[in-house]
Design a protein around this motif. Structure first.
Motif, PDB file in Angstrom:
ATOM      1  N   GLU A  63      28.468  37.209  86.398  1.00  0.00           N
ATOM      2  CA  GLU A  63      29.597  38.136  86.564  1.00  0.00           C
ATOM      3  C   GLU A  63      30.503  38.100  85.334  1.00  0.00           C
ATOM      4  O   GLU A  63      30.916  39.145  84.823  1.00  0.00           O
ATOM      5  CB  GLU A  63      30.381  37.783  87.829  1.00  0.00           C
ATOM      6  CG  GLU A  63      31.380  38.830  88.242  1.00  0.00           C
ATOM      7  CD  GLU A  63      30.739  40.110  88.737  1.00  0.00           C
ATOM      8  OE1 GLU A  63      31.296  41.189  88.435  1.00  0.00           O
ATOM      9  OE2 GLU A  63      29.695  40.065  89.408  1.00  0.00           O
ATOM     10  N   GLU A  64      30.813  36.899  84.863  1.00  0.00           N
ATOM     11  CA  GLU A  64      31.655  36.779  83.669  1.00  0.00           C
ATOM     12  C   GLU A  64      30.992  37.439  82.465  1.00  0.00           C
ATOM     13  O   GLU A  64      31.647  38.166  81.705  1.00  0.00           O
ATOM     14  CB  GLU A  64      31.932  35.305  83.360  1.00  0.00           C
ATOM     15  CG  GLU A  64      32.875  34.636  84.330  1.00  0.00           C
ATOM     16  CD  GLU A  64      33.056  33.142  84.067  1.00  0.00           C
ATOM     17  OE1 GLU A  64      34.034  32.577  84.599  1.00  0.00           O
ATOM     18  OE2 GLU A  64      32.236  32.535  83.341  1.00  0.00           O
ATOM     19  N   ASP A  91      28.492  34.426  71.909  1.00  0.00           N
ATOM     20  CA  ASP A  91      29.834  33.854  72.017  1.00  0.00           C
ATOM     21  C   ASP A  91      30.032  33.138  73.350  1.00  0.00           C
ATOM     22  O   ASP A  91      30.621  32.054  73.400  1.00  0.00           O
ATOM     23  CB  ASP A  91      30.896  34.939  71.840  1.00  0.00           C
ATOM     24  CG  ASP A  91      30.932  35.515  70.435  1.00  0.00           C
ATOM     25  OD1 ASP A  91      30.328  34.910  69.514  1.00  0.00           O
ATOM     26  OD2 ASP A  91      31.545  36.593  70.261  1.00  0.00           O
ATOM     27  N   TYR A  92      29.552  33.749  74.434  1.00  0.00           N
ATOM     28  CA  TYR A  92      29.687  33.133  75.750  1.00  0.00           C
ATOM     29  C   TYR A  92      28.949  31.794  75.781  1.00  0.00           C
ATOM     30  O   TYR A  92      29.464  30.793  76.301  1.00  0.00           O
ATOM     31  CB  TYR A  92      29.152  34.069  76.832  1.00  0.00           C
ATOM     32  CG  TYR A  92      29.406  33.592  78.237  1.00  0.00           C
ATOM     33  CD1 TYR A  92      30.650  33.799  78.847  1.00  0.00           C
ATOM     34  CD2 TYR A  92      28.424  32.939  78.966  1.00  0.00           C
ATOM     35  CE1 TYR A  92      30.888  33.359  80.147  1.00  0.00           C
ATOM     36  CE2 TYR A  92      28.655  32.500  80.255  1.00  0.00           C
ATOM     37  CZ  TYR A  92      29.888  32.712  80.842  1.00  0.00           C
ATOM     38  OH  TYR A  92      30.125  32.275  82.126  1.00  0.00           O
ATOM     39  N   ALA A  93      27.744  31.771  75.229  1.00  0.00           N
ATOM     40  CA  ALA A  93      26.952  30.542  75.217  1.00  0.00           C
ATOM     41  C   ALA A  93      27.651  29.438  74.435  1.00  0.00           C
ATOM     42  O   ALA A  93      27.603  28.262  74.824  1.00  0.00           O
ATOM     43  CB  ALA A  93      25.573  30.810  74.630  1.00  0.00           C
ATOM     44  N   HIS A  96      30.809  28.483  76.610  1.00  0.00           N
ATOM     45  CA  HIS A  96      30.483  27.962  77.946  1.00  0.00           C
ATOM     46  C   HIS A  96      29.002  27.607  78.040  1.00  0.00           C
ATOM     47  O   HIS A  96      28.238  28.273  78.752  1.00  0.00           O
ATOM     48  CB  HIS A  96      30.822  29.006  79.014  1.00  0.00           C
ATOM     49  CG  HIS A  96      32.253  29.410  79.046  1.00  0.00           C
ATOM     50  ND1 HIS A  96      33.250  28.557  79.467  1.00  0.00           N
ATOM     51  CD2 HIS A  96      32.868  30.563  78.694  1.00  0.00           C
ATOM     52  CE1 HIS A  96      34.414  29.186  79.385  1.00  0.00           C
ATOM     53  NE2 HIS A  96      34.207  30.393  78.910  1.00  0.00           N
ATOM     54  N   PRO A  97      28.568  26.557  77.354  1.00  0.00           N
ATOM     55  CA  PRO A  97      27.135  26.245  77.341  1.00  0.00           C
ATOM     56  C   PRO A  97      26.548  25.954  78.724  1.00  0.00           C
ATOM     57  O   PRO A  97      25.418  26.337  79.007  1.00  0.00           O
ATOM     58  CB  PRO A  97      27.036  25.030  76.414  1.00  0.00           C
ATOM     59  CG  PRO A  97      28.417  24.467  76.351  1.00  0.00           C
ATOM     60  CD  PRO A  97      29.355  25.614  76.557  1.00  0.00           C
ATOM     61  N   GLY A  98      27.316  25.314  79.576  1.00  0.00           N
ATOM     62  CA  GLY A  98      26.821  25.017  80.918  1.00  0.00           C
ATOM     63  C   GLY A  98      26.700  26.269  81.765  1.00  0.00           C
ATOM     64  O   GLY A  98      25.722  26.446  82.500  1.00  0.00           O
ATOM     65  N   ARG A  99      27.681  27.119  81.680  1.00  0.00           N
ATOM     66  CA  ARG A  99      27.628  28.375  82.430  1.00  0.00           C
ATOM     67  C   ARG A  99      26.505  29.264  81.908  1.00  0.00           C
ATOM     68  O   ARG A  99      25.829  29.944  82.673  1.00  0.00           O
ATOM     69  CB  ARG A  99      28.952  29.126  82.326  1.00  0.00           C
ATOM     70  CG  ARG A  99      30.080  28.425  83.025  1.00  0.00           C
ATOM     71  CD  ARG A  99      31.363  29.206  82.879  1.00  0.00           C
ATOM     72  NE  ARG A  99      32.482  28.319  83.029  1.00  0.00           N
ATOM     73  CZ  ARG A  99      33.685  28.699  83.393  1.00  0.00           C
ATOM     74  NH1 ARG A  99      33.945  29.963  83.609  1.00  0.00           N
ATOM     75  NH2 ARG A  99      34.650  27.818  83.520  1.00  0.00           N
ATOM     76  N   TYR A 100      26.339  29.266  80.589  1.00  0.00           N
ATOM     77  CA  TYR A 100      25.253  30.064  80.010  1.00  0.00           C
ATOM     78  C   TYR A 100      23.914  29.576  80.546  1.00  0.00           C
ATOM     79  O   TYR A 100      23.065  30.379  80.921  1.00  0.00           O
ATOM     80  CB  TYR A 100      25.294  29.990  78.485  1.00  0.00           C
ATOM     81  CG  TYR A 100      24.220  30.831  77.843  1.00  0.00           C
ATOM     82  CD1 TYR A 100      24.372  32.210  77.748  1.00  0.00           C
ATOM     83  CD2 TYR A 100      23.052  30.259  77.363  1.00  0.00           C
ATOM     84  CE1 TYR A 100      23.383  32.995  77.178  1.00  0.00           C
ATOM     85  CE2 TYR A 100      22.065  31.033  76.794  1.00  0.00           C
ATOM     86  CZ  TYR A 100      22.231  32.390  76.704  1.00  0.00           C
ATOM     87  OH  TYR A 100      21.250  33.167  76.146  1.00  0.00           O
TER      88      TYR A 100
END
Length: 189
Positions: A63-64, A91-93, A96-100
């Motif tokens: 969602e993010e 950029d998201y990765a 937020h590596p864990g969320r990615y």
């Protein structure tokens, strides 16, 4: 009775933060209970088990990512849209590596249907409409983009490019230029 202040949403967000800190594979209900200094049993009124927690983190991450991608794509087309979309993932990765990693989780069909995965696919196909691709070439191109974006980001996060020249940003830009050229010059079906 549920412990005051604990909600499913709060636990999932804390689980996502934990994933970014220690890695998605290390996120469990037990680890989350330690974070809140509560007994594991007190979380089971909000979460079924660790797999439920990881699935919810994956849904949050998707969602993010979809929200960021939609914002980045607004008013863009063609090459500009392709680059904006790719940069959102990278950029998201990095942020937020864990969320990615969670966003890469294979979801069961019910969770997948409820996820933002469909929004990602729609945005990718919208970008590709600017390149005038038809089926099945559009599906091939969706898979090509996903493979390149996730492959590069995964290697970069693992430190694969940190000890050699050229700079990873330069390579990223080169790759995106080549993808744009490939999509523009795609042979007609």
């Amino acid at each position: 009775m549920a412990r005051a202040g604990l909600t499913t949403e709060r636990l999932v967000r804390a689980g996502a933060e934990l994933a970014d800190e220690v890695g998605f594979g290390q996120v469990t209900v037990s680890a989350l209970a330690r974070r809140f200094d509560v007994k594991v049993a007190s979380l089971y009124s909000h979460l079924k088990n660790s797999q439920d927690l990881r699935t919810r983190i994956a849904l949050l991450a998707l969602e993010e990512l979809a929200d960021r991608a939609a914002d980045a794509l607004a008013g863009r087309a063609g090459r500009d849209a392709l680059i904006a979309f790719a940069d959102v993932y990278r950029d998201y990765a990095r942020e937020h590596p864990g969320r990615y990693a969670a966003a890469r989780l294979r979801l069961d069909p019910e969770a997948a249907a409820a996820s933002a995965g469909g929004r990602h696919a729609q945005m990718t196909r919208a970008i590709l409409r600017g390149y005038d691709l038809t089926e099945p070439d559009q599906t091939h191109a969706v898979r090509l983009l996903g493979s390149v974006f996730h492959g590069y980001v995964g290697l970069e996060l693992a430190g694969g490019f940190s000890h050699s020249a050229p700079d990873p940003q330069e390579t990223w830009e080169w790759i995106l230029d080549r993808l744009d050229a490939t999509l523009r010059d795609w042979p007609p079906a």
